[in-house]
Design an enzyme around this catalytic site. Structure first.
Site, PDB file in Angstrom:
ATOM      1  N   SER A 242      40.557  44.733  34.282  1.00  0.00           N
ATOM      2  CA  SER A 242      40.857  45.832  35.210  1.00  0.00           C
ATOM      3  C   SER A 242      42.186  46.443  34.784  1.00  0.00           C
ATOM      4  O   SER A 242      42.989  45.795  34.100  1.00  0.00           O
ATOM      5  CB  SER A 242      40.995  45.257  36.620  1.00  0.00           C
ATOM      6  OG  SER A 242      41.624  46.189  37.486  1.00  0.00           O
TER       7      SER A 242
ATOM      8  N   TYR B  63      43.493  38.956  43.331  1.00  0.00           N
ATOM      9  CA  TYR B  63      42.709  39.734  42.365  1.00  0.00           C
ATOM     10  C   TYR B  63      43.555  40.096  41.138  1.00  0.00           C
ATOM     11  O   TYR B  63      43.136  39.892  39.993  1.00  0.00           O
ATOM     12  CB  TYR B  63      42.195  41.005  43.056  1.00  0.00           C
ATOM     13  CG  TYR B  63      41.299  41.855  42.200  1.00  0.00           C
ATOM     14  CD1 TYR B  63      39.939  41.583  42.089  1.00  0.00           C
ATOM     15  CD2 TYR B  63      41.813  42.946  41.492  1.00  0.00           C
ATOM     16  CE1 TYR B  63      39.117  42.378  41.301  1.00  0.00           C
ATOM     17  CE2 TYR B  63      40.989  43.739  40.705  1.00  0.00           C
ATOM     18  CZ  TYR B  63      39.646  43.454  40.613  1.00  0.00           C
ATOM     19  OH  TYR B  63      38.833  44.223  39.832  1.00  0.00           O
TER      20      TYR B  63
HETATM   21  C1  BGC Z   1      39.235  47.285  41.590  1.00  0.00           C
HETATM   22  C2  BGC Z   1      38.898  48.514  42.408  1.00  0.00           C
HETATM   23  C3  BGC Z   1      39.973  49.560  42.239  1.00  0.00           C
HETATM   24  C4  BGC Z   1      40.339  49.792  40.777  1.00  0.00           C
HETATM   25  C5  BGC Z   1      41.526  50.715  40.599  1.00  0.00           C
HETATM   26  C6  BGC Z   1      39.500  47.690  40.173  1.00  0.00           C
HETATM   27  O1  BGC Z   1      39.752  46.582  39.368  1.00  0.00           O
HETATM   28  O2  BGC Z   1      38.168  46.352  41.701  1.00  0.00           O
HETATM   29  O3  BGC Z   1      38.764  48.174  43.776  1.00  0.00           O
HETATM   30  O4  BGC Z   1      39.539  50.791  42.796  1.00  0.00           O
HETATM   31  O5  BGC Z   1      40.610  48.560  40.153  1.00  0.00           O
HETATM   32  O6  BGC Z   1      42.595  50.404  41.446  1.00  0.00           O
END
Ligand code: BGC
Length: 269
Positions: A154, A167
């Site tokens: 991410s 996360y």
């Molecule tokens: C998350 C999303 C978020 C995006 C940008 C992703 O890794 O799961 O919820 O919108 O990152 O912030």
């Protein structure tokens, strides 16, 4: 029908492939000729729908249930995959979830759930795949590499994220898991890379795009001016899995419409 499939004869496992980014990646890999395992942990009907869609496109897929954070379920899934397709060439470590809360209220259970699925799950699946890659080695007719692992990370492996520390920590962990594996396994011709999606329109971030107000706010973070679609990530996954990217290992491709360009600074600082 794709007349020049990049992944012909290869077998791929995509975790968390019954929705969102995983589903788009599974369909894209199959459209480029790979046999695909559609892993899921709940909602088997959604996994079967992905299999159906792949078959309707002329591809080959099966759905296999496994919780990627459970060692025995992961090894059972690989055994089922080997029974069906013989081996694995491509692993897409995609399964992941969010359990958001203000830091001081974050329960240990929510911390552990996110780390277990997002990070430990990637370790467990990668370990099974690597055992098979090492045992089998390079098969020149299929690929120049002995195996390819794609970790779904991410932008939050880089961007800190208030209210989402579990996360963000899991994604930061994926970065060094990926790079350390890449360093260790490159001499064995195994390539390990990540994709770092930005805001992609899926269920996980529905609250960020489902109303015009939320979407407008989100778009202030995306210089390219649109939210991402799961298919944007599917295309990157196909390329990273194919020999076209044979010289890439240990790197993250960010597909984020410029989210990592610190858009707040375009009118400030
Ligand atoms: C998350 C999303 C978020 C995006 C940008 C992703 O890794 O799961 O919820 O919108 O990152 O912030």
């Amino acid at each position: 029908m794709n007349l020049n499939p990049k992944l012909k004869g290869q077998s791929a496992l995509v975790t968390g492939a019954n929705s969102g980014i995983g589903m788009a990646v599974a369909i894209a890999l199959a459209n480029d000729g790979a046999n695909v395992v559609v892993n899921y942990v709940s909602h088997p009907e959604d996994a079967e729908a992905v299999v159906k869609q792949i078959e309707n496109n002329g591809g080959n897929a099966i759905a296999i249930k496994a919780d990627v954070s459970k060692e025995d379920e992961v090894s059972g899934m690989f055994q089922q995959m080997f029974a069906k397709y013989g081996t694995i060439d491509i692993l897409v470590n995609n399964a992941g979830l969010q359990k958001d809360s203000p830091f001081e209220n974050m329960s240990l259970a929510d911390w552990q759930l996110v780390i277990n699925v997002n990070l430990t799950g990637q370790f467990l699946c990668a370990r099974e795949a690597v055992k098979e890659f090492l045992k089998r080695g390079v098969v020149h007719e299929r690929s120049m590499a002995a195996g390819k692992i794609i970790c779904m990370s991410s932008v939050h492996q880089v961007i800190p994220w208030a209210g989402h520390v579990n996360y963000a920590a899991s994604k930061g962990g994926i970065d060094l898991l990926m790079k350390s594996m890449a360093q260790e396994l490159a001499p064995k011709k195994i390539r390990v890379n990540s994709i770092g999606p930005g805001a992609i329109k899926t269920h996980i971030n529905e609250s960020a795009w489902s109303t015009p107000e939320a979407l407008n706010k989100l778009l202030t973070l995306i210089p390219y001016g649109r939210i991402g679609e799961p298919e944007d990530i599917g295309k990157v996954a196909v390329w990273l899995a194919s020999d076209e990217s044979d010289y890439l290992t240990g790197t993250t491709i960010f597909a984020d419409g410029g989210m990592l360009l610190y858009p707040g600074f375009s009118t400030n600082g």
